[in-house]
Motif scaffolding. Sequence first.
Motif, PDB file in Angstrom:
ATOM      1  N   SER A  20      -3.473  25.626  61.684  1.00 50.64           N
ATOM      2  CA  SER A  20      -4.176  25.058  62.824  1.00 50.64           C
ATOM      3  C   SER A  20      -3.700  23.565  63.246  1.00 50.64           C
ATOM      4  CB  SER A  20      -5.621  25.111  62.501  1.00 50.64           C
ATOM      5  OG  SER A  20      -5.874  24.054  61.647  1.00 50.64           O
ATOM      6  N   LYS A  24      -0.889  26.634  67.771  1.00 49.76           N
ATOM      7  CA  LYS A  24      -2.131  26.582  68.875  1.00 49.76           C
ATOM      8  C   LYS A  24      -3.063  27.766  68.547  1.00 49.76           C
ATOM      9  CE  LYS A  24      -2.981  26.628  73.902  1.00 49.76           C
ATOM     10  NZ  LYS A  24      -2.300  26.548  75.169  1.00 49.76           N
ATOM     11  N   LYS A  25      -2.662  28.849  68.202  1.00 51.20           N
ATOM     12  CA  LYS A  25      -3.479  30.056  68.113  1.00 51.20           C
ATOM     13  C   LYS A  25      -4.367  29.732  66.730  1.00 51.20           C
ATOM     14  CE  LYS A  25      -0.632  33.580  70.367  1.00 51.20           C
ATOM     15  NZ  LYS A  25      -0.100  35.030  70.491  1.00 51.20           N
ATOM     16  N   ASP A  27      -5.316  27.089  65.715  1.00 53.96           N
ATOM     17  CA  ASP A  27      -6.423  25.979  65.969  1.00 53.96           C
ATOM     18  C   ASP A  27      -7.285  26.778  67.081  1.00 53.96           C
ATOM     19  OD1 ASP A  27      -7.470  23.276  66.554  1.00 53.96           O
ATOM     20  OD2 ASP A  27      -6.687  23.683  68.333  1.00 53.96           O
TER      21      ASP A  27
END
Length: 437
Positions: A20, A24-25, A27
Amino acid sequence: MLILYRVVLFFYVRLIWVASFFNKKADLFLRGRKSQEVRLKSLALQLESRVWFHFSSLGEFEQGRPLIERWKHDYPADKIILTFFSPSGYEIRKNYPVADDVFYLPVDGPHSSLKFIKQLSPRVAIFTKYDFWYYYFFYLQQFEIPLYMISVKFRTDQIFFKWYGKLFKKMLAWVNWFFVQDELSMTLLQSTGNNQVSVAGDTRFDRVIENFEHRQPLPEIRAFTAGCLTLIAGSTWPKDEKLLLKLLVEPAFDHWKFIIAPHDPGLKQIQAIIDNSPVEVMLYSTLKQRFFQSGILAKQGENLLPQGTGKSQLNNSRLLLVDNIGMLSSIYQFGNLAYIGGGFGSGIHNILEAGVAGIPVIFGPEFKKFKEAVDTLKLGCSFSVATYQELLTYFTLFQNIEKRTMAGNRISAYIRKNRGATSVILERLHHDLKTGN
């Protein structure tokens, strides 16, 4: 085995946490689950009839969407709750208007799953395809909440049918009813001693037909493709794009235009295609802006072009990159041939979206897990390639309009023949809910 299952989930969450910081995914996966706690607490205080639809990601959602919309029509008093495991599903469909609320599915566990089911308190749960979660299934069974699985496809190589798959085989008995895609899936399930199954087919057929019947007109795409043969390449990955870009330098195909919609339409992927393209590239966002910034469209023959737009530039641009998500299914109507990405990775993406438009479909070598790909290959209306030379051979073949038309008609007929899974599933669900079975 259950201890191992929990250990794997424990380390999976830790790996997501590490990822994360730079992904981005990952996170979104963590932050999305934390941010929904207040909404879930509020939901738990409300007394209402709820139906829970769970999907792993966006593709599974599209399979279940016809069922959701029919359910809302038949049971308007029910609150529709959607959950997604992946950010790629949640972030795109979190504002889906038919749903009353949309959540991330908390990671499976003895405490998290129990807490979530108590908060949700659904009268029925519907899962799609391959999402099997031990504790969710266990607590649904404990609370006598009916659990149904739709569009399931079993294969002999899955863990349920291995000597070490006892834990997963146990989960099968906690499902009230399986709606499977084919006879083999039913036979495999019955071999485990579970007879709560029927062959319903795949709800994706219903969805792609519905999408095509309500497709967007997209006059800007119509203008781009006007007067040219067009290849639509959907959900492509870098290995797919490497092959496709080679076709653009073949002199025999200079009367073709190409539209590529990458699986990941982010700046990095788009820029990589631009950097490697041998021809001038136009972005869809640029094309659309030129068409609609003045708000005035001038009709030129059968093509819609904005006043003042350089028609020569449209004609000179042979490659259009789709730098957004959500319109691919409508773009296929302008194609003469389709290429579906993912076949050089974990597996191909949706070939039905292209096939319903009545155009032949080409994809990479990793297709065997997908019944529709195997079926249409046998019918001679889809084609698998593993090398550029094979792609070139098929592309050359489909210069012939008769061969394109024959293959396109076959795949369109195949899709329409297989529609109806949604009605089959709803008939059984209506019966069970009425009788209390």
